[in-house]
Design an enzyme around this catalytic site. Sequence first.
Site, PDB file in Angstrom:
ATOM      1  N   LYS A   1       0.913  -1.234   0.091  1.00  0.00           N
ATOM      2  CA  LYS A   1      -0.080   0.003   0.017  1.00  0.00           C
ATOM      3  C   LYS A   1       0.938   1.187   0.105  1.00  0.00           C
ATOM      4  CE  LYS A   1      -1.786   1.529   3.952  1.00  0.00           C
ATOM      5  NZ  LYS A   1      -1.418   2.954   4.444  1.00  0.00           N
ATOM      6  N   ASN A   2       1.985   1.157   0.839  1.00  0.00           N
ATOM      7  CA  ASN A   2       2.664   2.423   1.002  1.00  0.00           C
ATOM      8  C   ASN A   2       3.763   2.745  -0.143  1.00  0.00           C
ATOM      9  OD1 ASN A   2       1.108   2.842   3.056  1.00  0.00           O
ATOM     10  ND2 ASN A   2       2.498   2.339   4.592  1.00  0.00           N
TER      11      ASN A   2
ATOM     12  N   ARG B   1      -4.026  10.097   3.174  1.00  0.00           N
ATOM     13  CA  ARG B   1      -3.162  11.159   3.310  1.00  0.00           C
ATOM     14  C   ARG B   1      -2.296  11.733   2.001  1.00  0.00           C
ATOM     15  NH1 ARG B   1      -1.053  13.760   7.676  1.00  0.00           N
ATOM     16  NH2 ARG B   1       0.993  13.247   7.246  1.00  0.00           N
TER      17      ARG B   1
ATOM     18  N   CYS C   1      -5.208   7.363   8.929  1.00  0.00           N
ATOM     19  CA  CYS C   1      -5.546   6.898  10.300  1.00  0.00           C
ATOM     20  C   CYS C   1      -5.315   7.920  11.456  1.00  0.00           C
ATOM     21  CB  CYS C   1      -4.727   5.663  10.623  1.00  0.00           C
ATOM     22  SG  CYS C   1      -5.342   4.355   9.612  1.00  0.00           S
TER      23      CYS C   1
ATOM     24  N   ASP D   1       4.288  -0.090  12.039  1.00  0.00           N
ATOM     25  CA  ASP D   1       3.217  -0.656  11.684  1.00  0.00           C
ATOM     26  C   ASP D   1       3.232  -2.119  12.086  1.00  0.00           C
ATOM     27  OD1 ASP D   1       2.204   1.614  10.013  1.00  0.00           O
ATOM     28  OD2 ASP D   1       3.999   1.474   9.351  1.00  0.00           O
TER      29      ASP D   1
ATOM     30  N   VAL E   1       7.822   6.516  16.635  1.00  0.00           N
ATOM     31  CA  VAL E   1       7.549   7.322  15.583  1.00  0.00           C
ATOM     32  C   VAL E   1       6.109   7.987  15.665  1.00  0.00           C
ATOM     33  CG1 VAL E   1       6.800   6.999  13.106  1.00  0.00           C
ATOM     34  CG2 VAL E   1       8.495   5.262  14.167  1.00  0.00           C
TER      35      VAL E   1
HETATM   36  N1  EPU Z   1       5.870  14.295  10.991  1.00  0.00           N
HETATM   37  C1  EPU Z   1       5.860  15.642  11.164  1.00  0.00           C
HETATM   38  N2  EPU Z   1       5.780  16.449   9.967  1.00  0.00           N
HETATM   39  C2  EPU Z   1       5.385  16.231   8.971  1.00  0.00           C
HETATM   40  C3  EPU Z   1       5.616  14.694   8.380  1.00  0.00           C
HETATM   41  C4  EPU Z   1       5.811  13.919   9.408  1.00  0.00           C
HETATM   42  O1  EPU Z   1       5.986  15.900  12.403  1.00  0.00           O
HETATM   43  O2  EPU Z   1       5.299  17.036   7.981  1.00  0.00           O
HETATM   44  C5  EPU Z   1       5.945  13.178  11.967  1.00  0.00           C
HETATM   45  C6  EPU Z   1       4.680  12.299  12.118  1.00  0.00           C
HETATM   46  O3  EPU Z   1       3.733  13.048  12.967  1.00  0.00           O
HETATM   47  C7  EPU Z   1       5.293  11.225  12.668  1.00  0.00           C
HETATM   48  C8  EPU Z   1       6.707  11.246  11.959  1.00  0.00           C
HETATM   49  O4  EPU Z   1       6.919  12.422  11.521  1.00  0.00           O
HETATM   50  O5  EPU Z   1       5.535  11.463  14.206  1.00  0.00           O
HETATM   51  C9  EPU Z   1       6.882   9.997  10.903  1.00  0.00           C
HETATM   52  O6  EPU Z   1       5.903  10.230  10.189  1.00  0.00           O
HETATM   53  P1  EPU Z   1       6.062   9.920   8.432  1.00  0.00           P
HETATM   54  O7  EPU Z   1       5.882  11.217   7.786  1.00  0.00           O
HETATM   55  O8  EPU Z   1       7.066   8.867   8.301  1.00  0.00           O
HETATM   56  O9  EPU Z   1       4.777   9.089   8.116  1.00  0.00           O
HETATM   57  P2  EPU Z   1       3.656   9.016   6.886  1.00  0.00           P
HETATM   58  O10 EPU Z   1       4.676   9.240   5.705  1.00  0.00           O
HETATM   59  O11 EPU Z   1       2.548   9.865   6.967  1.00  0.00           O
HETATM   60  C10 EPU Z   1       3.837   6.518   6.207  1.00  0.00           C
HETATM   61  C11 EPU Z   1       3.191   5.416   6.044  1.00  0.00           C
HETATM   62  C12 EPU Z   1       2.572   4.952   7.771  1.00  0.00           C
HETATM   63  C13 EPU Z   1       3.763   4.477   8.327  1.00  0.00           C
HETATM   64  C14 EPU Z   1       4.801   5.464   8.301  1.00  0.00           C
HETATM   65  C15 EPU Z   1       5.815   5.295   9.220  1.00  0.00           C
HETATM   66  C16 EPU Z   1       2.086   5.935   4.081  1.00  0.00           C
HETATM   67  C17 EPU Z   1       0.902   6.214   3.387  1.00  0.00           C
HETATM   68  N3  EPU Z   1       1.898   6.019   5.463  1.00  0.00           N
HETATM   69  O12 EPU Z   1       3.304   7.537   6.704  1.00  0.00           O
HETATM   70  O13 EPU Z   1       1.806   3.910   7.285  1.00  0.00           O
HETATM   71  O14 EPU Z   1       3.461   4.314   9.632  1.00  0.00           O
HETATM   72  O15 EPU Z   1       4.996   6.179   6.905  1.00  0.00           O
HETATM   73  O16 EPU Z   1       6.730   4.310   8.494  1.00  0.00           O
HETATM   74  O17 EPU Z   1       2.866   5.550   3.463  1.00  0.00           O
HETATM   75  C18 EPU Z   1      -0.246   2.433   7.594  1.00  0.00           C
HETATM   76  O18 EPU Z   1       0.142   2.039   6.601  1.00  0.00           O
HETATM   77  O19 EPU Z   1      -0.932   2.054   8.406  1.00  0.00           O
HETATM   78  C19 EPU Z   1       0.627   3.499   7.963  1.00  0.00           C
HETATM   79  C20 EPU Z   1      -0.020   4.647   9.035  1.00  0.00           C
END
Ligand code: EPU
EC number: 2.5.1.7
Length: 470
Positions: A55-56, A128, A152, A342, A364
Site C-alpha cells: 500500500k505504501n 493522506r 488513520c 506498523d 515514531v
Molecule cells: N511528521 C511531522 N511533520 C510532517 C510529517 C511527519 O511531524 O510534515 C512526523 C509524524 O507526525 C510522525 C513522524 O514524523 O511522528 C513520521 O511520520 P512519516 O511522515 O514518516 O509518516 P507518513 O509518511 O505519514 C508513512 C506510512 C505509515 C507509516 C509511516 C512510518 C504511508 C501512506 N503511510 O506515513 O503507514 O506508519 O510512514 O513508516 O506511506 C499504515 O500503513 O498504516 C501507516 C500509517
Amino acid sequence: MAPQDPPSTTGSGYRVNALTKDSLKAAQRVGMLSDQIVINGGKPLKGTIEVRGAKNLVTKAMVAALLGETPSVLRGVPDISDVQVVRGLLEVYGVGVTSPTPGELHFDTSNVEKAHFAEIDAHAGASRIPILFCGPLLHRLGEARIPDLGGCRIGDRPIDFHLDALRAFGAVVDKSYEGIYITAPDGLKGTEIELPYPSVGATEQVILTAVRAKGTTELRNAAIEPEIMDLIAILQKMGAIISLEANRVILIEGVDRLEGYSHDALFDRNEVASWASAALATHGDIVVKGARQAEMMTFLNVYRKVGGKFDIQDDGIRFWHPGGELKPVTVETDVHPGFMTDWQQPLIVALTQAQGTSIVHETVYENRFGFTEALGVMGADIVVHTNGLPDHPRRVARRDFEQAAVITGPTPLHGAELYVPDLRGGFSHLIAALTAEGQSTISNMGIISRGYEHIIEKLAALGADFVYEG
Ligand code: EPU
C-alpha cells in the site's frame, strides 16, 4: 495461491453470510466494507495466502505516473480502498486509468488537466496521499490544491515538513478554508533540505518534487524505507537521476522530462508482519506467498526472539508457532532499518501470549497504542505509559512525545465487542478475536479494507471461523 471464492453455505470450518467475491470486491472498491464480522476464536489459522504490492509504495507509484509524459504500467496492485482513492484522484486530473487484468494498472497522462477543490475533496477520502500530488502537479499544471487530509488517527500527523520542503523549492503556499493552494510562480529549483525527522512522506515529497526541479537537490536526514527505494527505482526507470549517499543523504539531479514506467511493485511488508503475528498468536501456521526475506530481516529477528519459527521459501515465507512457551521481548519502533511502527500492533497480540513482560517503545508516532484498550477488555495485561519509559535502557534515541506499552503474559483472551480504530490497530483486534476463546464482534471493518486486500477471503482460506455480514 490466489484468494478463493468464499463459500456461500455454512460449512464445518468457516461460515460466510450472503457474500460473493464480486459483491465483496464491489464493496471494497467504493470503500464500503464498513460492516461487521463475528468471529469464533480459539482456532489456529492455517493455510496459504498471498500478498501483493505494498500500500505504501503502490499509492506513491501511482502519483509518480503523473510525472511521465508517456504511459505507465504498474503490476502487483492490491485491491484495497486506498488504491481506489488515488485512482479517483488521478482521474480527476484527467489521467486515464485502466486495469486490463486484476492487479495491473495502466496510466495515460496525455490529458492532464486542472481540478477544483470540491472534485478533489470528493475523491480524497480518508487518505493522506493527496499531499504527495504537490510536486507532480506543480510541474504538470503549475498549481496544486490539497484538501484537508485524512489517514488513520494515530497522532497529530502534521504536514509541516512537506510544506517547508515545497517552499524551499520556491513554491508559494496559501491556506484557505477549502484547503491548501500551492503555486510556483518562478518555477521549482533544486535546493538543500534537512528534515527534522526522517519522515517517509516528506522524503517522498522532496523526491517527487526534485526530479523535475531545475538543478540539484540534496536531502539530508531522509527516510530510506524499502518502499522509498522502490519509488526511486521507478523514477530511475522514468529517467530521473537519484543517488543514495551515506548517512541518509539523497541527491537528486533534476531533469527536463520523464517518461512512463513499467514496474512490479514491492510486496507489502506490513501485511506480511500482520499475518506472521496472526500465526504466532493463534498457534497457527501460515505461508505468506510474495514475502521476501531481505526486506523483513528486522521483523524476522524479533519473531525468532519471541519464539516464532519461519522458513524462507522461493516464493514466500512460512510462519508458525512451534508449540511451547513464547518469550517476552523489548522492541523500539523506529524508521528503517529499525522495527516498523506498523508492526507493533499485531505483534503485541502475540506478546500477550508470551511468558513474562514485554516492552514496546513507540518512537515514531505520539499516539499509537489506543488499540490496546480493547485488548485489555479481552483480558490482556497491558499498561501504556503515555510519556514513555525514560529510564529504560534503549538503542533508539528518545523522542519528546513517545509512549511505551508494557505487556505481561500469558493472559487468556476472551471474546468482546470491538470497533476498528485504525488500520493496523484494527488488524490487531482481528488477531485478538481469532486468538480469544468465545465470540467477538468487530465493527467498522471498512478501515481494514484501506490496506488489507481480500481480508475476508484470506480469513476463510486460513480456516477462521466467522460470520461476515456484508
Ligand atoms: N511528521 C511531522 N511533520 C510532517 C510529517 C511527519 O511531524 O510534515 C512526523 C509524524 O507526525 C510522525 C513522524 O514524523 O511522528 C513520521 O511520520 P512519516 O511522515 O514518516 O509518516 P507518513 O509518511 O505519514 C508513512 C506510512 C505509515 C507509516 C509511516 C512510518 C504511508 C501512506 N503511510 O506515513 O503507514 O506508519 O510512514 O513508516 O506511506 C499504515 O500503513 O498504516 C501507516 C500509517
